[in-house]
Scaffold this active site. Structure first.
Site, PDB file in Angstrom:
ATOM      1  N   ARG A   1      -8.580  -2.852   8.298  1.00 60.30           N
ATOM      2  CA  ARG A   1      -9.312  -1.592   8.161  1.00 60.30           C
ATOM      3  C   ARG A   1     -10.708  -1.711   8.782  1.00 60.30           C
ATOM      4  O   ARG A   1     -11.687  -1.176   8.282  1.00 60.30           O
ATOM      5  CB  ARG A   1      -9.410  -1.156   6.703  1.00 60.30           C
ATOM      6  CG  ARG A   1      -9.619   0.347   6.516  1.00 60.30           C
ATOM      7  CD  ARG A   1      -9.561   0.727   5.053  1.00 60.30           C
ATOM      8  NE  ARG A   1      -9.721   2.172   4.877  1.00 60.30           N
ATOM      9  CZ  ARG A   1     -10.870   2.760   4.494  1.00 60.30           C
ATOM     10  NH1 ARG A   1     -11.940   2.038   4.264  1.00 60.30           N
ATOM     11  NH2 ARG A   1     -10.935   4.055   4.342  1.00 60.30           N
TER      12      ARG A   1
ATOM     13  N   ASP B   1     -14.571   1.022  -4.497  1.00 61.63           N
ATOM     14  CA  ASP B   1     -13.406   0.761  -3.651  1.00 61.63           C
ATOM     15  C   ASP B   1     -13.437  -0.663  -3.105  1.00 61.63           C
ATOM     16  O   ASP B   1     -14.460  -1.362  -3.170  1.00 61.63           O
ATOM     17  CB  ASP B   1     -13.365   1.767  -2.493  1.00 61.63           C
ATOM     18  CG  ASP B   1     -11.944   2.152  -2.116  1.00 61.63           C
ATOM     19  OD1 ASP B   1     -11.009   1.383  -2.418  1.00 61.63           O
ATOM     20  OD2 ASP B   1     -11.760   3.224  -1.511  1.00 61.63           O
ATOM     21  N   CYS B   2     -12.312  -1.094  -2.550  1.00 61.65           N
ATOM     22  CA  CYS B   2     -12.158  -2.448  -2.009  1.00 61.65           C
ATOM     23  C   CYS B   2     -10.902  -2.418  -1.151  1.00 61.65           C
ATOM     24  O   CYS B   2      -9.800  -2.554  -1.663  1.00 61.65           O
ATOM     25  CB  CYS B   2     -12.041  -3.456  -3.146  1.00 61.65           C
ATOM     26  SG  CYS B   2     -11.661  -5.127  -2.612  1.00 61.65           S
TER      27      CYS B   2
ATOM     28  N   ASP C   1     -16.137   8.658   0.747  1.00 60.14           N
ATOM     29  CA  ASP C   1     -16.632   7.867   1.867  1.00 60.14           C
ATOM     30  C   ASP C   1     -17.303   8.751   2.930  1.00 60.14           C
ATOM     31  O   ASP C   1     -16.934   9.904   3.126  1.00 60.14           O
ATOM     32  CB  ASP C   1     -15.442   7.118   2.478  1.00 60.14           C
ATOM     33  CG  ASP C   1     -15.850   5.975   3.369  1.00 60.14           C
ATOM     34  OD1 ASP C   1     -17.057   5.783   3.604  1.00 60.14           O
ATOM     35  OD2 ASP C   1     -14.938   5.259   3.834  1.00 60.14           O
TER      36      ASP C   1
ATOM     37  N   TRP D   1       0.841  -1.186   0.000  1.00 63.47           N
ATOM     38  CA  TRP D   1       0.000   0.000   0.000  1.00 63.47           C
ATOM     39  C   TRP D   1       0.887   1.251   0.000  1.00 63.47           C
ATOM     40  O   TRP D   1       1.813   1.368   0.786  1.00 63.47           O
ATOM     41  CB  TRP D   1      -0.917  -0.001   1.217  1.00 63.47           C
ATOM     42  CG  TRP D   1      -1.790   1.207   1.295  1.00 63.47           C
ATOM     43  CD1 TRP D   1      -2.956   1.429   0.631  1.00 63.47           C
ATOM     44  CD2 TRP D   1      -1.531   2.391   2.063  1.00 63.47           C
ATOM     45  NE1 TRP D   1      -3.461   2.673   0.932  1.00 63.47           N
ATOM     46  CE2 TRP D   1      -2.605   3.291   1.813  1.00 63.47           C
ATOM     47  CE3 TRP D   1      -0.522   2.785   2.929  1.00 63.47           C
ATOM     48  CZ2 TRP D   1      -2.691   4.544   2.409  1.00 63.47           C
ATOM     49  CZ3 TRP D   1      -0.603   4.036   3.518  1.00 63.47           C
ATOM     50  CH2 TRP D   1      -1.668   4.894   3.259  1.00 63.47           C
TER      51      TRP D   1
ATOM     52  N   CYS E   1     -10.964   1.341  -7.674  1.00 58.26           N
ATOM     53  CA  CYS E   1     -10.061   1.954  -6.697  1.00 58.26           C
ATOM     54  C   CYS E   1      -9.249   0.917  -5.936  1.00 58.26           C
ATOM     55  O   CYS E   1      -8.057   0.808  -6.091  1.00 58.26           O
ATOM     56  CB  CYS E   1     -10.861   2.825  -5.724  1.00 58.26           C
ATOM     57  SG  CYS E   1      -9.813   3.669  -4.516  1.00 58.26           S
TER      58      CYS E   1
ATOM     59  N   LYS F   1     -16.980   5.608  -7.886  1.00 57.70           N
ATOM     60  CA  LYS F   1     -15.660   5.159  -7.433  1.00 57.70           C
ATOM     61  C   LYS F   1     -15.882   3.876  -6.635  1.00 57.70           C
ATOM     62  O   LYS F   1     -16.452   3.908  -5.549  1.00 57.70           O
ATOM     63  CB  LYS F   1     -15.001   6.240  -6.570  1.00 57.70           C
ATOM     64  CG  LYS F   1     -13.635   5.868  -6.005  1.00 57.70           C
ATOM     65  CD  LYS F   1     -13.097   7.012  -5.141  1.00 57.70           C
ATOM     66  CE  LYS F   1     -11.750   6.671  -4.510  1.00 57.70           C
ATOM     67  NZ  LYS F   1     -11.262   7.781  -3.645  1.00 57.70           N
TER      68      LYS F   1
ATOM     69  N   ASP G   1      -2.924   5.148  -3.303  1.00 55.16           N
ATOM     70  CA  ASP G   1      -3.363   6.190  -2.370  1.00 55.16           C
ATOM     71  C   ASP G   1      -2.247   7.194  -2.114  1.00 55.16           C
ATOM     72  O   ASP G   1      -2.484   8.251  -1.528  1.00 55.16           O
ATOM     73  CB  ASP G   1      -3.792   5.559  -1.043  1.00 55.16           C
ATOM     74  CG  ASP G   1      -5.202   4.987  -1.101  1.00 55.16           C
ATOM     75  OD1 ASP G   1      -5.943   5.318  -2.048  1.00 55.16           O
ATOM     76  OD2 ASP G   1      -5.575   4.213  -0.202  1.00 55.16           O
TER      77      ASP G   1
END
Length: 714
Positions: free
Chosen positions: A423, A459-460, A344, A176, A506, A457, A528
């Site tokens: 997360r 995301d995952c 988010d 990441w 994403c 968008k 990111d």
């Protein structure tokens, strides 16, 4: 007796025919030739440059079996391993037939059928060749008609074999915020494996792509290079085996780790596609092959203009209300972007989404933050002349959510074990058809209730652990494969109803970067990490396989570089912003507004032109990239000085891909207000620019500075 003699003669003639049979796959510059050996098996005879005359490659004496099976005499890592229902763990594949055809003037198809002479197992090797792009697509179908299920424990999409003096492998690894780091190493005797076991964010540590250089390390413009990538959004495996005769055997496909697959009679197991290209003109040419192929075939609506956007994340995080959001719409209008993206934090009521530990899975608009709903925001954005987009993470759930309470059977988690969170969330069991319906309904409800939404968008943010599906029960070894297939089922449904809706893939940045997913998405989020100094390396890595219009690149406050430097780096991809526009000075706002206009003017060259990596950031404390239009009329050059020192001296840079007979005017664009370019408004011949070159540091060398040059034929 006469009848038996005729049958024997027929079988003999078929055997002789099979031994002579050749199957040729060709593109503009590549040939891949298979033939049938005296034992009736398919072997790879040749792979490399298309030779002249057309049949010259038949002089090659390649003899390695094309799709190696387990349990027979080969000592190599097999492409396929099957255990029959009588316990026999062997497979022999003999050539039966081949069929070729054309989809159009550019795309050809070839299917090669192989069968076991003892067991009723059929393997079909499928190929599509893209003539102009020099790309080959290969995948495999496996089926049987045994009375009981068989067990597949290996199932590669493709195998390729090489005979060279030496081999160099380039991989793209990371973590990441550290995605697509390039490492090149020499392959020695033995095996090297690049793989993933992460399931959902499969690309988090290792991207599913590689470069293979033959005989010596290739550079941008010279050397034999093969580039390969797997079109699969799940666990992958690339195997590189150098044998004792110095031959290299490459296999590519789904990672069979924890994935023994029980194949029912008459069921077809279809592998994902392995995409590859080859060039004897270095890494730059294989990149251009893939980039042009992607725009034409690999990504959704590749020739459709992308939307520039302003994201609210850095301005508000999850802490906002209607007034705060609507006040940001004017920032998008001032910049001249097409769209405002709400990230988010907009959903969930019983467990409000105020942090990443709650609400995920409860996709109702938060009434305290947004009492008038998303539709109100859509209309308010439209009043400012801006489209509206939304963030979703539909495959995941927080334990602190209504969904978790109502449907514990919808969640991947191990029986008799504590839950492991990443997360603060878990993965939904997408193999379950009810969960597939739920995920599709999230998208469908959001869009149907708010028809003005123009962008998603998707995301995952976590990988797959707690890897147990309540739905699969006794077939847990199917989970990794069936999850990815189920994701594709959902995306097929989304695209059937919303065929051209722009959607960003994403996945926490770089967690999903593959052509299995990209046919459903218009772009992906490379990382990111938006620090432009790091992004130069990240975008450099991805550029070996992906065109600029797929790489979302946003101007943010991350990093200590100037606004111009951050903007110049983002303009090499699909430009966007995630920044507090209200904090801009008048000069910064003017610069950013002009930059969006400049980008819109240049974007067709950046998105669709020929791409050249002129100077690598791995080799010098600077990087230089060039995009050239197909007609060679216009070129855009991006020049970045990185962490330079006073002692650094930079040589001239030779451009590529121009017309040597044309004259080109070189001017600098995207200047910050009040600054003057050190580049003169000069005219050079294409021959001069390519063979003599020009200095890109005519003034004082300043660390962390950048220039964008327009080179236009006159």
């Amino acid at each position: 007796m006469k009848k038996l003699f005729c049958i024997g003669l027929l079988l003999l003639s078929h055997s002789v025919f099979a031994q002579r049979q050749q199957v040729r796959l060709s593109t503009r510059n590549i040939s891949l030739v298979y033939s049938v050996n005296p034992e009736g098996r398919l072997v790879q005879q040749y792979f490399g440059q298309a030779l002249q005359p057309a049949e010259a490659d038949t002089a090659s004496r390649g003899s390695q079996e094309a799709y190696i099976t387990a349990g027979m005499e080969s000592l190599l890592d097999p492409a396929i391993r099957i255990v029959h229902n009588d316990g026999n763990p062997s497979l022999e594949l003999k050539y039966v037939s081949s069929r070729s055809g054309k989809k159009d003037n550019n795309v050809s198809t070839t299917d090669i059928t192989l069968k076991d002479p003892v067991y009723p197992v059929t393997v079909t090797l499928h190929f599509e060749t893209y003539f102009q792009e020099d790309v080959i697509k290969a995948w495999t179908e496996i089926r049987h008609t045994e009375k009981q299920p068989v067990l597949l424990t290996a199932y590669a999409s493709s195998m390729l074999h090489f005979n060279a003096a030496r081999y160099w492998l380039t991989q793209f690894h990371g973590d990441w915020a550290k995605e697509a780091n390039m490492v090149e190493e020499k392959l020695t005797k033995g095996s090297k494996v690049l793989d993933s076991k992460l399931g959902v964010r499969a690309n988090m540590y290792q991207s599913p792509m590689f470069l293979l250089s033959l005989n010596g390390p290739a550079n941008e413009n010279t050397g034999e290079v093969m580039a390969g990538t797997l079109a699969w959004t799940g666990n992958f495996r690339f195997g590189f085996e150098v044998d004792e005769k110095n031959a290299l055997h490459v296999s590519a496909g789904i990672n069979p780790y924890a994935s023994d697959y029980t194949l029912q009679p008459n069921e077809v197991f279809t592998t994902p596609a392995f995409l590859f290209t080859w060039s004897d003109h270095g890494k730059g040419q294989t990149s251009r092959n893939f980039q042009h192929w992607a725009v034409n075939y690999g990504i959704l609506d590749g020739h459709t203009p992308r939307l520039t956007l302003l994201n609210n994340w850095e301005a508000t995080g999850m802490h906002f209300d209607e007034a705060k959001l609507t006040s940001l719409f004017s920032g998008a209008a001032k910049l001249g972007t097409d769209l405002f993206l709400l990230d988010d934090g907009w959903f969930a009521n019983k467990y409000p989404r105020d942090a990443d530990n709650a609400g995920l899975g409860d996709w109702d608009t938060n009434k305290d933050k947004l009492p008038h709903g998303l539709g109100y925001l859509v209309k308010e954005a439209e009043k400012q002349g801006v489209k509206f987009g939304i963030w979703l993470e539909p495959e995941m759930v927080n334990p602190k959510s209504e969904l978790y309470t109502k449907h514990p059977d919808w969640i991947l988690r191990l029986p008799n074990r504590g839950e492991h969170y990443y997360r603060n969330q878990l993965v939904l069991d997408l193999v379950n058809p009810a969960v597939q319906d739920f995920v599709f309904d999230i998208v469908d409800k959001t869009m149907s209730e708010n028809p003005g939404i123009a962008y998603i968008k998707w995301d995952c943010n976590r990988m797959m652990t707690n890897t147990y599906s309540p739905y699969l029960k006794g077939k847990q070894s199917h989970l990794f494969i069936d999850y990815t297939r189920s994701l594709y089922k959902v995306l097929e449904r989304v695209r059937a109803k919303y065929p051209h809706l722009p959607i960003m893939l994403c996945s926490g940045g770089g967690g999903r970067t593959d052509y299995g997913a990209m046919k459903y998405f218009t772009e992906f989020w490379p990382s990111d990490n938006t620090d432009p100094l790091d992004r130069i390396y990240i975008q450099y890595g991805y550029s070996h396989f992906f065109p600029a219009n797929t790489m979302a690149a946003h101007v943010t406050n991350m990093g200590k570089q100037s606004l111009k430097f951050r903007t110049d780096v983002a303009m090499m991809g699909k430009l966007g912003y995630d920044i507090k526009v209200d904090d801009f000075t008048p000069q910064e706002l003017q610069f950013s507004h002009d930059a969006v206009a400049t980008y819109n003017r240049l974007r067709d060259i950046i998105w669709y032109g020929d791409f050249y990596r002129l100077v690598s950031p791995y080799g010098q404390p600077r990087a230089v990239f060039q995009y050239t239009s197909a007609d060679k009329q216009k070129t855009v050059v991006f020049h970045y000085l990185m962490n330079t020192r006073r002692v650094d001296i930079f040589p001239v840079v030779k451009l590529q891909g121009l017309d040597p007979k044309k004259n080109y005017r070189v001017t600098e664009t995207n200047l910050f207000p009040g600054t003057k370019s050190a580049f003169g408004n000069q005219v050079y011949s294409g021959d001069f620019l390519m063979n003599t070159g020009i200095s890109l540091t005519p003034g004082r060398v300043k660390p962390l500075s950048s220039n964008i040059l327009e080179v236009v034929a006159e």
